[in-house]
Design a protein around this motif. Sequence first.
Motif, PDB file in Angstrom:
ATOM      1  N   ALA A  41      -3.981  -1.105  -2.760  1.00 45.49           N
ATOM      2  CA  ALA A  41      -2.548  -1.236  -2.426  1.00 45.49           C
ATOM      3  C   ALA A  41      -2.217  -0.403  -1.184  1.00 45.49           C
ATOM      4  CB  ALA A  41      -1.690  -0.795  -3.614  1.00 45.49           C
ATOM      5  N   LEU A  42      -2.742   0.827  -1.123  1.00 44.16           N
ATOM      6  CA  LEU A  42      -2.465   1.669   0.047  1.00 44.16           C
ATOM      7  C   LEU A  42      -3.124   1.071   1.296  1.00 44.16           C
ATOM      8  CD1 LEU A  42      -1.295   4.127   1.468  1.00 44.16           C
ATOM      9  CD2 LEU A  42      -3.238   5.477   0.686  1.00 44.16           C
ATOM     10  N   LYS A  43      -4.310   0.549   1.134  1.00 43.77           N
ATOM     11  CA  LYS A  43      -5.004  -0.055   2.277  1.00 43.77           C
ATOM     12  C   LYS A  43      -4.160  -1.201   2.853  1.00 43.77           C
ATOM     13  CE  LYS A  43      -9.524  -1.752   3.650  1.00 43.77           C
ATOM     14  NZ  LYS A  43     -10.851  -2.143   3.168  1.00 43.77           N
ATOM     15  N   GLU A  44      -3.650  -2.033   1.968  1.00 42.86           N
ATOM     16  CA  GLU A  44      -2.825  -3.168   2.428  1.00 42.86           C
ATOM     17  C   GLU A  44      -1.563  -2.670   3.129  1.00 42.86           C
ATOM     18  OE1 GLU A  44      -2.086  -6.039  -0.666  1.00 42.86           O
ATOM     19  OE2 GLU A  44      -4.214  -6.095  -1.217  1.00 42.86           O
ATOM     20  N   LEU A  45      -0.995  -1.614   2.572  1.00 41.03           N
ATOM     21  CA  LEU A  45       0.221  -1.030   3.189  1.00 41.03           C
ATOM     22  C   LEU A  45      -0.088  -0.555   4.614  1.00 41.03           C
ATOM     23  CD1 LEU A  45       2.580   1.577   1.533  1.00 41.03           C
ATOM     24  CD2 LEU A  45       1.719   1.988   3.805  1.00 41.03           C
ATOM     25  N   LEU A  46      -1.203   0.142   4.772  1.00 42.99           N
ATOM     26  CA  LEU A  46      -1.549   0.677   6.094  1.00 42.99           C
ATOM     27  C   LEU A  46      -1.883  -0.446   7.074  1.00 42.99           C
ATOM     28  CD1 LEU A  46      -3.646   3.807   5.018  1.00 42.99           C
ATOM     29  CD2 LEU A  46      -1.293   3.764   5.868  1.00 42.99           C
ATOM     30  N   GLN A  47      -2.482  -1.512   6.563  1.00 42.72           N
ATOM     31  CA  GLN A  47      -2.795  -2.654   7.439  1.00 42.72           C
ATOM     32  C   GLN A  47      -1.521  -3.365   7.887  1.00 42.72           C
ATOM     33  OE1 GLN A  47      -5.507  -4.550   4.739  1.00 42.72           O
ATOM     34  NE2 GLN A  47      -7.330  -3.837   5.853  1.00 42.72           N
ATOM     35  N   ALA A  48      -0.500  -3.331   7.034  1.00 50.23           N
ATOM     36  CA  ALA A  48       0.714  -4.101   7.323  1.00 50.23           C
ATOM     37  C   ALA A  48       1.745  -3.331   8.148  1.00 50.23           C
ATOM     38  CB  ALA A  48       1.349  -4.561   6.010  1.00 50.23           C
ATOM     39  N   ASN A  49       1.595  -2.004   8.273  1.00 53.16           N
ATOM     40  CA  ASN A  49       2.649  -1.195   8.908  1.00 53.16           C
ATOM     41  C   ASN A  49       2.230  -0.558  10.218  1.00 53.16           C
ATOM     42  OD1 ASN A  49       5.274  -0.738   7.337  1.00 53.16           O
ATOM     43  ND2 ASN A  49       3.703  -0.701   5.737  1.00 53.16           N
ATOM     44  N   ASN A  50       3.114  -0.684  11.208  1.00 52.24           N
ATOM     45  CA  ASN A  50       2.900   0.033  12.467  1.00 52.24           C
ATOM     46  C   ASN A  50       3.900   1.158  12.638  1.00 52.24           C
ATOM     47  OD1 ASN A  50       0.748  -1.533  13.387  1.00 52.24           O
ATOM     48  ND2 ASN A  50       2.187  -3.170  13.952  1.00 52.24           N
ATOM     49  N   ASP A  51       4.972   1.103  11.858  1.00 53.66           N
ATOM     50  CA  ASP A  51       5.991   2.153  11.958  1.00 53.66           C
ATOM     51  C   ASP A  51       5.632   3.310  11.032  1.00 53.66           C
ATOM     52  OD1 ASP A  51       7.510   0.713  13.747  1.00 53.66           O
ATOM     53  OD2 ASP A  51       8.509  -0.407  12.146  1.00 53.66           O
ATOM     54  N   PRO A  52       6.138   4.525  11.346  1.00 59.57           N
ATOM     55  CA  PRO A  52       5.799   5.687  10.529  1.00 59.57           C
ATOM     56  C   PRO A  52       6.086   5.460   9.038  1.00 59.57           C
ATOM     57  CG  PRO A  52       7.080   6.338  12.438  1.00 59.57           C
ATOM     58  CD  PRO A  52       7.046   4.853  12.438  1.00 59.57           C
ATOM     59  N   VAL A  53       5.159   5.909   8.205  1.00 56.95           N
ATOM     60  CA  VAL A  53       5.352   5.841   6.756  1.00 56.95           C
ATOM     61  C   VAL A  53       5.367   7.269   6.204  1.00 56.95           C
ATOM     62  CG1 VAL A  53       4.265   3.579   6.490  1.00 56.95           C
ATOM     63  CG2 VAL A  53       2.843   5.637   6.391  1.00 56.95           C
ATOM     64  N   VAL A  54       5.842   7.411   4.973  1.00 56.17           N
ATOM     65  CA  VAL A  54       5.823   8.719   4.303  1.00 56.17           C
ATOM     66  C   VAL A  54       4.815   8.615   3.157  1.00 56.17           C
ATOM     67  CG1 VAL A  54       7.172  10.410   2.990  1.00 56.17           C
ATOM     68  CG2 VAL A  54       8.237   9.177   4.903  1.00 56.17           C
ATOM     69  N   ILE A  55       3.857   9.536   3.138  1.00 56.03           N
ATOM     70  CA  ILE A  55       2.836   9.496   2.081  1.00 56.03           C
ATOM     71  C   ILE A  55       2.892  10.794   1.282  1.00 56.03           C
ATOM     72  CG2 ILE A  55       0.379   9.195   1.550  1.00 56.03           C
ATOM     73  CD1 ILE A  55       1.085   6.837   3.137  1.00 56.03           C
ATOM     74  N   ASP A  56       2.964  10.658  -0.034  1.00 54.90           N
ATOM     75  CA  ASP A  56       3.066  11.842  -0.896  1.00 54.90           C
ATOM     76  C   ASP A  56       2.107  11.704  -2.081  1.00 54.90           C
ATOM     77  OD1 ASP A  56       4.036  14.241  -1.933  1.00 54.90           O
ATOM     78  OD2 ASP A  56       5.665  13.271  -3.034  1.00 54.90           O
ATOM     79  N   ALA A  57       1.917  12.805  -2.780  1.00 58.07           N
ATOM     80  CA  ALA A  57       1.255  12.863  -4.086  1.00 58.07           C
ATOM     81  C   ALA A  57      -0.067  12.080  -4.132  1.00 58.07           C
ATOM     82  CB  ALA A  57       2.235  12.391  -5.157  1.00 58.07           C
ATOM     83  N   ASP A  58      -0.179  11.111  -5.053  1.00 55.49           N
ATOM     84  CA  ASP A  58      -1.452  10.389  -5.174  1.00 55.49           C
ATOM     85  C   ASP A  58      -1.784   9.606  -3.914  1.00 55.49           C
ATOM     86  OD1 ASP A  58      -2.320  11.264  -7.653  1.00 55.49           O
ATOM     87  OD2 ASP A  58      -1.027   9.851  -8.712  1.00 55.49           O
TER      88      ASP A  58
END
Length: 509
Positions: free
Chosen positions: A336-353
């Motif tokens: 799920a995180l991999k797909e998120l990173l592939q789909a986003n070019n704008d800054p994201v916030v990553i926390d915890a797990d």
Amino acid sequence: MKVLSAEQLSGADKETIRKQNITSEELMERAATLVFNEINQRLQGAPIPIKIFCGIGNNGGDGLVIARHLIQHGYHVTVYVVNYSDKRSEDFLANYEKLKVITNDWPHLIKEEDHFPEINTGDFVIDAMFGIGLNRPIEGWVAKLVKLINNSQAFILAVDMPSGLFSDKTPGKKAAVIEANYTLSFQSPKLVFFLPETMDYIGDLQVLDIGLDREYISKLISETFLIGKQEAVSLYIPRKKNSHKGDYGKVLIVGGSYGKIGSVLLTATAALKTGTGLCSLYIPECGYDIIQTGLPEAMLMTDTDKKMLTTYPKDFDADVVCFGMGVGTDEKSVQALKELLQANNDPVVIDADGLNILSNNKEFLKMLPKNSVLTPHPGELKRLIGAWEDDFQKLEKVKKFSKKYNVILVVKGAHTFTIDREYIYINDSGNPGMATAGSGDVLSGIITSLIGQGYEPVNAAVFGVYLHGLSGDITAEEIGYESLLAGDIARNMGKAVKALFERESMESK
Ligand SMILES: NC(=O)C1=CN([C@@H]2O[C@H](COP(=O)(O)OP(=O)(O)OC[C@H]3O[C@@H](n4cnc5c(N)ncnc54)[C@H](OP(=O)(O)O)[C@@H]3O)[C@@H](O)[C@H]2O)[C@H](O)CC1
Ligand SMILES: [K+]
């Protein structure tokens, strides 16, 4: 406020003497008189025994000036010169003479253990042994004196900084360092006052403006800043009258797993309470009823999996995405995180797990969009950057990581540090009541919300951390530390933003 190094402070000292056409002795008189004023204001002439321990350099000189004023105001003062060296500074010597003139006697000289005085519970000890000039650990009988003072139960006030503390490195574990109850520091707080390994030596902190040349200080390049109310206010972006919910960000919060749906609920509540226009969540199916009931203002999408995240809604158009709280580290959620990173070019916030997944899959780090914000607590940070020897090495490692991956790190702690490449922003709000489950989930929601509202990611992090602490302070004021819940921090966000603009609270920090 800039946090200056010992070299920068010495430079400012010299420039002030030159520009204001004063002597260094006059500058010492000015600085130490401010310390005297603070003491006098609090003690109000109380007849308690005051014991002043002076070194032989300029920190000791400050101590002698303070002693002179206290004696002239009728306080019960005993002055000790801790004679750790014969290289007495000029300004020390000048004030040594001046003290003799008013007392008709020399101060007590301590040259060995046999000269140590008794220090009692009710004593008021002033530590003026070493300041920014300390360049090696305190050893021998001086170290024993430091320990005697620490073990005495007396109230300890440190002048400029607690003796034994370096301004640019951490002392060893067994080093002799004064454990102050209160520190009155000159002109600029020092970085060590805020680091986890050294902050406990400081006690309560007050910085005294001793009038060093403003122009010189404003031109000094500092990469470290203390963020108080004034700095936070300057980051605030006011709302426009003519605006609608679309102007305040469409955020997507991705997280949760069976038994940990509360985390995303907290994050989303915090985002909405910070002013987000539209808040959507992507969660495992088991969280549907919980979120719909707990936060009707939020919109929901669910994963096909009942208990954990397995994918990411690639086609959802969000201004900013936050990932990680309550996710777990199952292989499916890694996807799920991999797909998120592939789909986003704008800054994201990553926390915890989300951070734990990054640590376990270091190849993901290169996929992080530029200026993404990572919000680790110390355990998560260690997994991300590896172990460190001391807090200074930790800061260097975090800076390197930030530069390498073009990301901003919010290193959570009693003083949260936001690190953006070379720059360090130290937060000055918050309290121990905030060390409670879910507090970090709320912080992620606040930062995500601010990015969605158009704040630059670094400003969102710095301002968000400050507001989070301020909301915690307001809550603690109402209900105390122990019963403070993370949800209270989210719910009181409105009060925190309002408090930024209240006059008396402007002056309190
Ligand atoms: N601008 C300001 O902020 C002002 C600061 N003031 C005060 O001045 C001190 C700094 O004073 P300084 O004389 O430079 O240094 P110290 O008093 O801290 O130390 C004195 C000397 O002690 C020696 N030293 C260092 N470490 C040890 C040690 N472990 N054991 C024994 N001796 C030690 C060292 O000299 P050496 O030549 O022996 O290396 C120091 O020089 C600042 O903190 C303020 O309190 C002004 O009064 C106002 C303006
Ligand atoms: K000191």
